[in-house]
Design a protein around this motif. Sequence first.
Motif, mmCIF file in Angstrom:
data_model
loop_
_atom_site.group_PDB
_atom_site.id
_atom_site.type_symbol
_atom_site.label_atom_id
_atom_site.label_comp_id
_atom_site.label_asym_id
_atom_site.label_seq_id
_atom_site.Cartn_x
_atom_site.Cartn_y
_atom_site.Cartn_z
ATOM 1 N N ARG A 186 83.631 7.238 66.837
ATOM 2 C CA ARG A 186 83.267 7.439 68.244
ATOM 3 C C ARG A 186 82.938 8.893 68.567
ATOM 4 O O ARG A 186 82.767 9.252 69.745
ATOM 5 N N ALA B 25 80.254 10.514 68.261
ATOM 6 C CA ALA B 25 78.930 10.691 68.874
ATOM 7 C C ALA B 25 78.982 10.625 70.394
ATOM 8 O O ALA B 25 78.000 10.971 71.062
ATOM 9 N N TYR B 26 80.115 10.162 70.945
ATOM 10 C CA TYR B 26 80.255 10.063 72.401
ATOM 11 C C TYR B 26 81.356 10.998 72.918
ATOM 12 O O TYR B 26 81.683 10.959 74.101
ATOM 13 N N ASP C 192 78.084 16.821 69.276
ATOM 14 C CA ASP C 192 78.481 15.632 68.507
ATOM 15 C C ASP C 192 78.995 16.040 67.127
ATOM 16 O O ASP C 192 80.023 15.547 66.643
ATOM 17 N N LYS D 109 73.279 9.823 71.291
ATOM 18 C CA LYS D 109 73.292 8.366 71.448
ATOM 19 C C LYS D 109 73.245 7.975 72.922
ATOM 20 O O LYS D 109 72.518 7.046 73.305
ATOM 21 N N ARG E 212 81.391 14.133 73.508
ATOM 22 C CA ARG E 212 80.908 15.089 74.507
ATOM 23 C C ARG E 212 79.694 14.474 75.207
ATOM 24 O O ARG E 212 78.551 14.727 74.822
ATOM 25 N N PRO E 213 79.939 13.647 76.222
ATOM 26 C CA PRO E 213 78.867 12.851 76.847
ATOM 27 C C PRO E 213 77.691 13.680 77.337
ATOM 28 O O PRO E 213 76.535 13.219 77.287
ATOM 29 N N TYR F 91 82.523 15.526 65.277
ATOM 30 C CA TYR F 91 82.535 14.719 64.055
ATOM 31 C C TYR F 91 83.211 15.474 62.908
ATOM 32 O O TYR F 91 84.028 14.912 62.170
ATOM 33 N N THR G 109 76.141 16.093 76.063
ATOM 34 C CA THR G 109 75.167 16.435 75.018
ATOM 35 C C THR G 109 74.987 15.310 74.000
ATOM 36 O O THR G 109 74.365 15.523 72.965
ATOM 37 N N SER G 110 75.515 14.127 74.264
ATOM 38 C CA SER G 110 75.489 13.034 73.287
ATOM 39 C C SER G 110 74.069 12.505 73.067
ATOM 40 O O SER G 110 73.406 12.072 74.014
ATOM 41 N N LEU H 85 72.840 13.800 65.304
ATOM 42 C CA LEU H 85 73.974 14.282 66.079
ATOM 43 C C LEU H 85 73.630 15.633 66.710
ATOM 44 O O LEU H 85 73.093 16.522 66.038
ATOM 45 N N SER H 86 73.909 15.760 68.006
ATOM 46 C CA SER H 86 73.722 17.055 68.655
ATOM 47 C C SER H 86 74.775 18.028 68.133
ATOM 48 O O SER H 86 75.710 17.644 67.411
#
Length: 759
Positions: free
Chosen positions: A547, A549-550, A529, A558, A552-553, A533, A555-556, A525-526
């Motif tokens: 969800r 992990a998505y 992310d 995944k 903050r697109p 989380y 810096t995601s 996880l960034s």
Amino acid sequence: MKGAGVAPGHDPVPAGRRARAALDAAERLLDTARRLLDDHTRAVTAIREAFGPLQRELMETELRAIPVSRLRDVTAGRLRLGALEQAGFTSVHEVYEAGRHTLRQVPGVGAHTAGQAVAAATRIAEAVGETVSVRIDVDHPEPRTTALVVALHRLVEAGPGLRRAHDTAERLATELRALLPQAAPARGRLRLALSGRDGRARALGAVGRIRRLLDEAAEAEVPLLFAQMSVDLLREPASEIEAWVDFELRSADYYGVLTQTAGGTPDVAAAEGFMPSEIAGRVRAQPLDDTRLRVSLRGYQSFGARFALAQRRVIIGDEMGLGKTVQAIAALAHLAARGGTHFLVVCPSSVLINWTREIGSRSTLRAIPVHGPERQEAFTEWRERGGVAVTTFDSLHTLPLLRAREGPGDRTGTLRDEPRMLVVDEAHYVKNPDTRRSRAMSDWAEHAGHVLFLTGTPMENRVAEFRSLIRRLQPGLAPAVQGADAVVGAHAFRRAVAPAYLRRNQQDVLAELPALVRVDEWEELSAGDLAAYRTAVADAHFMRMRRAAYARPETSAKLGRLRELVTEAAGNELKVVVFSYFREVLTAVHQALGEGVFGPLSGDMPADRRQRIVDRFGAVPGHAVLLSQIQAGGVGLNMQAASVVILCDPQVKPTLEHQAVARAHRMGQIRPVQVHRLLAVDSVDQRLLDILADKNRLFDAYARRSEMADATPDAIDVAERDIARRIVEEEQLRLAGGADAAGGPGGPVGPGGPGGGSS
């Protein structure tokens, strides 16, 4: 054997007794080797007996479709077919089945014509037999394919050690069968004396060689290996359902064993990347020590590893899904078995965890991640202890080259031939020689014993890029790389650059199409992310945890890996289906990929509209991407145009995942299907998989195969709310360091519960 009170040079055990002991031990080892070979032969025979009828049926179907007139082509027009055609022979199969005697009974057909016709039909049948591929349909099992799967299960279950045991047993049996008769006179002093000078020399020489073989076998623990493999080969046959379940989970291993034991080997030239014979011969002659591998290699994978070793500085550009990583690991394992201590893998940060896991699971090598704030400490550990350092392009320039001191007072040091191998994954990341990452990579490559670049995109489509990479590997070859070679065609291009480039396509080397290849893509996880989380965990909101992990697109982690997978699929003109449970995750994916994406399909979309979108997706030539909620696309739609499936999140209901994959991996699919599941370490993903792994795998798969399970998948899944509550509690405790987190253990699962959230 020497001890106190024994005169120097005097052996208390008589030479004859020691010789007899060695010969007795050799006979026992030979007997064990023979039994292992016999057991293996029986297992292989069972596979061939099950495979034969299936192959013959396919051959007969093909031969029935070939008109009898084709026999004339085989004989360069010399065969007269008029009498056969008048007698009602219409296909090659009819001639092949009839045989010479029957054909001679046909008016106007003599012995010569009958012989020619049967010989021509036999040649065609042999050619057809080499090309037909038996495909095992997991969705429609029948007695004959079930018998084949059960027979294959025995060798698959024995694992990669079986091939090593078999080859060792063959070698020992061959040597000992020749040596024991020669050494027999050494069993007795009188018999040895009566053997004459030459006989004595032969006998004593044979005893010496036998002792060396016994010592080598003991050092390599060969007796233990034989015992383990014999147990595996003598197990009771697996039940039909157990064999089918195992086949579903690792079909590639079954097809690999089938190819090795029953034929169906892909075209050799294609498996060797259409390489010139002189280079291919040198590669085949390269030994490959697999004692430190934990997996069996397919033939083309073994060739790829040998290519990297024999040619030393090369690019392997196999199409995605063919196992470039395991080929690299096999080359590393060989060098480690031959004394190598330090190896380096450089890769994008998105696949660093995968490399670390793959090295550990597929070999006995020690992987050391050299990344993040503690990378210097990890690098120091690697420098001192050895192993496989796995680092990123952006970290490489911060690592000092390995140096060996010439003497205590020498401050400069001299560069060693270290690492023994440098592996660069996604090598196109260093195509620009002026970037910092490229310069750092070149410094390391200059002093590495072997250098292996990996890329899944076809270099014949990127000649300038290839020329840039090849200058780092074999500068002398770069001027010979011309765009004209690529214009002529992929095969011509590969022949021109064969000393440094090997590429194979799925359709050329995987004769068992379609296979199912599953890859878990583990990501860290960034920072963004992780912040999202932690908030979701503190709020005890299970669905938001799934969800996060998505969230903050930009810096995601995944999403970054998903873009890489889609880009590689586009380079190979493969269609991709992306599944997620969450609509907002698919929205983030859509925005990340840009225009030209189909969908997303959603649960509230009318069925006919969903089907129209799927049809348009399938009609697009080459690459395309389809997005779908897993609940909407997992049932009722056929997506066999896609050969890459990306699962954005693991499912609480395993049936959802299985059904979604089955939309692409089904009858009508003409390519292997690659399933990439995006997972985050130390997160709800990992906890979910751990919990679901505790379920009885056999029962779960058996229930999935039943009609009732297909109709009511909820009936076999564990209670979602229980899973959600357990994961929330565990994660709150973990992130709080054992103290109560916000919401506290046992608190609410969160708004929407396990079945809520975006739908």
